[in-house]
Design a protein around this motif. Structure first.
Motif, PDB file in Angstrom:
ATOM      1  N   TYR A   1      -7.071  -5.576 -12.103  1.00  0.00           N
ATOM      2  CA  TYR A   1      -6.610  -6.492 -11.060  1.00  0.00           C
ATOM      3  C   TYR A   1      -7.314  -7.851 -11.143  1.00  0.00           C
ATOM      4  CZ  TYR A   1      -4.418  -2.312  -9.115  1.00  0.00           C
ATOM      5  OH  TYR A   1      -3.655  -1.176  -8.937  1.00  0.00           O
TER       6      TYR A   1
ATOM      7  N   ARG B   1      -5.234  -9.565 -13.680  1.00  0.00           N
ATOM      8  CA  ARG B   1      -3.938  -9.922 -13.092  1.00  0.00           C
ATOM      9  C   ARG B   1      -4.074 -11.144 -12.176  1.00  0.00           C
ATOM     10  NH1 ARG B   1      -0.153  -7.657 -16.178  1.00  0.00           N
ATOM     11  NH2 ARG B   1       0.079  -5.393 -15.924  1.00  0.00           N
ATOM     12  N   PHE B   2      -5.131 -11.137 -11.361  1.00  0.00           N
ATOM     13  CA  PHE B   2      -5.319 -12.250 -10.440  1.00  0.00           C
ATOM     14  C   PHE B   2      -5.569 -13.546 -11.201  1.00  0.00           C
ATOM     15  CE2 PHE B   2      -7.415 -14.991  -7.416  1.00  0.00           C
ATOM     16  CZ  PHE B   2      -6.712 -14.749  -6.248  1.00  0.00           C
TER      17      PHE B   2
ATOM     18  N   LEU C   1      -1.844 -11.190  -6.219  1.00  0.00           N
ATOM     19  CA  LEU C   1      -1.566  -9.787  -6.525  1.00  0.00           C
ATOM     20  C   LEU C   1      -0.367  -9.339  -5.705  1.00  0.00           C
ATOM     21  CD1 LEU C   1      -5.238  -8.409  -6.461  1.00  0.00           C
ATOM     22  CD2 LEU C   1      -3.842  -8.834  -8.480  1.00  0.00           C
TER      23      LEU C   1
ATOM     24  N   GLU D   1      -0.226  -3.709  -5.518  1.00  0.00           N
ATOM     25  CA  GLU D   1      -1.573  -3.798  -6.076  1.00  0.00           C
ATOM     26  C   GLU D   1      -2.610  -3.926  -4.963  1.00  0.00           C
ATOM     27  OE1 GLU D   1      -0.577  -5.907 -10.399  1.00  0.00           O
ATOM     28  OE2 GLU D   1      -0.779  -7.150  -8.592  1.00  0.00           O
ATOM     29  N   GLN D   2      -2.289  -4.681  -3.920  1.00  0.00           N
ATOM     30  CA  GLN D   2      -3.224  -4.830  -2.804  1.00  0.00           C
ATOM     31  C   GLN D   2      -3.408  -3.504  -2.056  1.00  0.00           C
ATOM     32  OE1 GLN D   2      -2.765  -8.493  -0.364  1.00  0.00           O
ATOM     33  NE2 GLN D   2      -1.239  -9.106  -1.881  1.00  0.00           N
TER      34      GLN D   2
END
Length: 596
Positions: free
Chosen positions: A521, A524-525, A531, A535-536
């Motif tokens: 993550y 990804r961020f 996100l 995902e969160q």
């Protein structure tokens, strides 16, 4: 010859050109015309001479001039045009088809020439006259043959319709992001892109607004082609440049063939070595040229004979020498596409490479006060002020630390158990029972690796494939984070992509690993600056587990990813100094610093 007769003969010639099959043109040209600047006009019809087939009128100006030269053999002439006439044409807003008729006073032979002057042409000529302060300007005119005037008139009307004077004058107050560029009067036999005006239009809501004319200075084309020389296929990059006077072919940014279009002569120049690969290709092309009096390109033919062949008398020996040099350099990682610094002493460099790596005069390296070279030892060798290579000494020779050969000979190993609890002795047949595979670069600093002239990202990436690296080892996540850190400093996206690949493969092996997910993550961020909701939600579940197990480091990372700056700050403050110092070395801390 009397000027009145000259003008009558000129008008007679133009009327004769108008009265040609299929008879779509009607002349409104008057004898002894006393108009302000025009001599009448030509009516254009699409078919029969009737109102329904009327297309438009072409304003004309006709000038007669005498000459004793055989003008009919010329495809172009130049003639002077008065500034005051140009001002009238521009104010009228409809342009002018300007004719110049040359007349032989002895034979009375006549030849007509023309120039289409649309509103943008007129504005451009007037701007030039305004700048230089002259009262007239000399411009080129093209030869007009029988049967061509109808096409010229059609083109003229089409161009003038696209160039309303009010649009031209308003264009300097407009801003454009899109443009179109057009030639108008294109004839295959007379068209010269460097002489014809280019009309520039700005585009607003699919409407073309006339702006100005321009003159083409240079045509450039970059391409590559696979050619065959002595049964060998060679991929050659080239750039073709053409100006009004010269055509230049630049091959591999090293070999320049320049041809003068007027003089029909040329010259060839081989520059100093930029890359070994390009230089060798150019030598082979010169050899081909010497043998065939042409270059082997298919899209265009370059045929020329080198008169002074003594300049390239050693080309055959040079080819053999550089083929051998490339083979040696490839062995130590100086690839044939490496671009040498302009300040490099190439003669000294190449002689040194041959002495050391071909003839194995290793004493020239001055390694550690001439201590004995050790097998499988990694060395940084400074070959010049600009070149330092990282090589390994294996079986009494140096090999490229970033080449595929090294991966087949040397590998990294990580014990599956602490080394003091491993009782089994080394056995080459069952080492996989005791050790994990690891990339040969896994313990090397990426910053230090990048400093080497022979660094190869592709080989670095290859070393982390399953063939050379067990993805499940604990150090995989830290390696990936090192790559993310390096991306933050260098902005080289290749390292971010490699980090993402490592983490994704790690999670395929351990799908429930929270630390792996957190770092996925983070990547990804960094990639998307946000996100997804899914995902969160996953991060919230990781946070809940971490809170239950009192894993403050993971809690801190989760709060940062969820953009909760106050909670993240409180968690970071609660960590001990060692934990804080450790976190500062990871990408999550940079995200924390960037929280708004």
């Amino acid at each position: 010859m009397n000027t009145t007769i000259i003008e009558h003969l000129a008008c007679l010639e133009i009327n004769n050109l108008i009265l040609q099959p299929p008879f779509h043109l009607i002349s409104n040209i008057q004898w002894n015309d006393k108009g302000l600047s025009f001599d009448g006009d030509i009516e254009l019809y699409s078919s029969d001479i009737r109102k329904t087939d009327f297309i438009g009128r072409v304003p004309v100006q006709i000038k007669g001039t005498t000459t004793h030269k055989k003008q009919h053999k010329k495809s172009k002439i130049k003639h002077s045009v008065n500034k005051k006439d140009l001002e009238v044409y521009y104010k009228d807003g409809n342009g002018v088809l300007y004719f110049v008729v040359t007349i032989n006073p002895n034979t009375h032979d006549r030849q007509a020439y023309y120039r289409s002057l649309a509103p943008l042409d007129l504005k451009g000529l007037l701007d030039k006259l305004e700048a230089n302060g002259n009262d007239s300007i000399t411009i080129p005119f093209k030869k007009l043959d029988n049967g061509h005037l109808e096409r010229v008139c059609k083109t003229f009307i089409q161009v003038v319709e696209k160039q309303p004077k009010q649009y031209i004058e308003a264009s300097n107050k407009m801003e454009f992001t899109d443009y179109t560029f057009n030639y108008a009067d294109i004839q295959e036999d007379l068209f010269d892109p460097f002489e014809e005006p280019v009309y520039i239009y700005g585009v607003l809501e699919n409407i073309e607004i006339p702006i100005e004319t321009a003159t083409l200075f240079e045509i450039r084309k970059k391409d590559n082609e696979v050619i065959t020389i002595d049964h060998e296929e060679i991929n050659v990059e080239y750039e073709l440049k053409e100006t009004k006077e010269v055509v230049s072919l630049i091959i591999e940014n090293s070999l320049t063939c320049e041809f003068n279009k007027k003089k029909k002569t040329g010259k060839i120049n081989l520059s100093s070595i930029r890359t070994l690969g390009s230089y060798l290709k150019c030598l082979k092309l010169i050899k081909y040229q010497l043998e065939h009096n042409k270059l082997p390109f298919k899209p265009f033919e370059v045929g020329a004979k080198i008169n002074n062949k003594k300049d390239f008398k050693n080309v055959y020996d040079d080819i053999k020498m550089y083929e051998e040099l490339i083979e040696i350099c490839n062995k130590i990682g100086l690839r044939d596409n490496y671009v040498f610094n302009e300040g490099e002493n190439l003669s000294s460099l190449f002689n040194g490479i041959i002495d050391i790596f071909k003839h194995k005069k290793y004493q020239l390296l001055n390694i550690g006060d001439n201590r004995k070279l050790e097998n499988t030892m990694l060395y940084n060798l400074k070959l010049s002020d600009f070149i330092t290579i990282k090589v390994m000494f294996v079986d009494n020779e140096f090999i490229d630390f970033f080449g595929e050969e090294i991966l087949s000979k040397i590998g990294g190993l990580v014990p599956k158990k602490p080394i003091n609890k491993t009782t089994a002795e080394w056995d080459p047949n069952n080492w996989e029972e005791i050790y994990f595979k690891a990339s040969i670069y896994s313990n090397e600093s990426i910053k230090e690796l990048q400093k080497a002239t022979n660094f190869s990202f592709e080989n670095l990436k290859l070393s982390y494939t399953d063939q050379y690296h067990d993805i499940g080892i604990d150090m995989t996540i830290n390696i990936a984070l090192d790559f993310v850190n390096y991306f933050d400093e260098s902005l080289d996206s290749r390292f971010m992509e490699l980090a993402l690949d490592l983490i994704q493969r790690y999670l395929r092996k351990f799908p429930d690993n929270d630390l792996g997910k957190i770092n996925l993550y983070i990547i990804r961020f960094k990639q998307f600056n946000k996100l997804s909701e899914e995902e969160q939600e996953d991060i919230l579940e990781i946070l809940e587990r971490a809170e239950n197990e009192n894993h403050k480091n993971i809690c801190f990372a989760c709060e940062v990813l969820l953009q909760n700056k106050l909670k993240a700050r409180k968690l970071f403050s609660s960590l001990d100094i060692i934990s804080q110092t450790t976190i500062k070395d990871f990408p999550i801390y940079r995200l924390y610093q960037n929280l708004g």
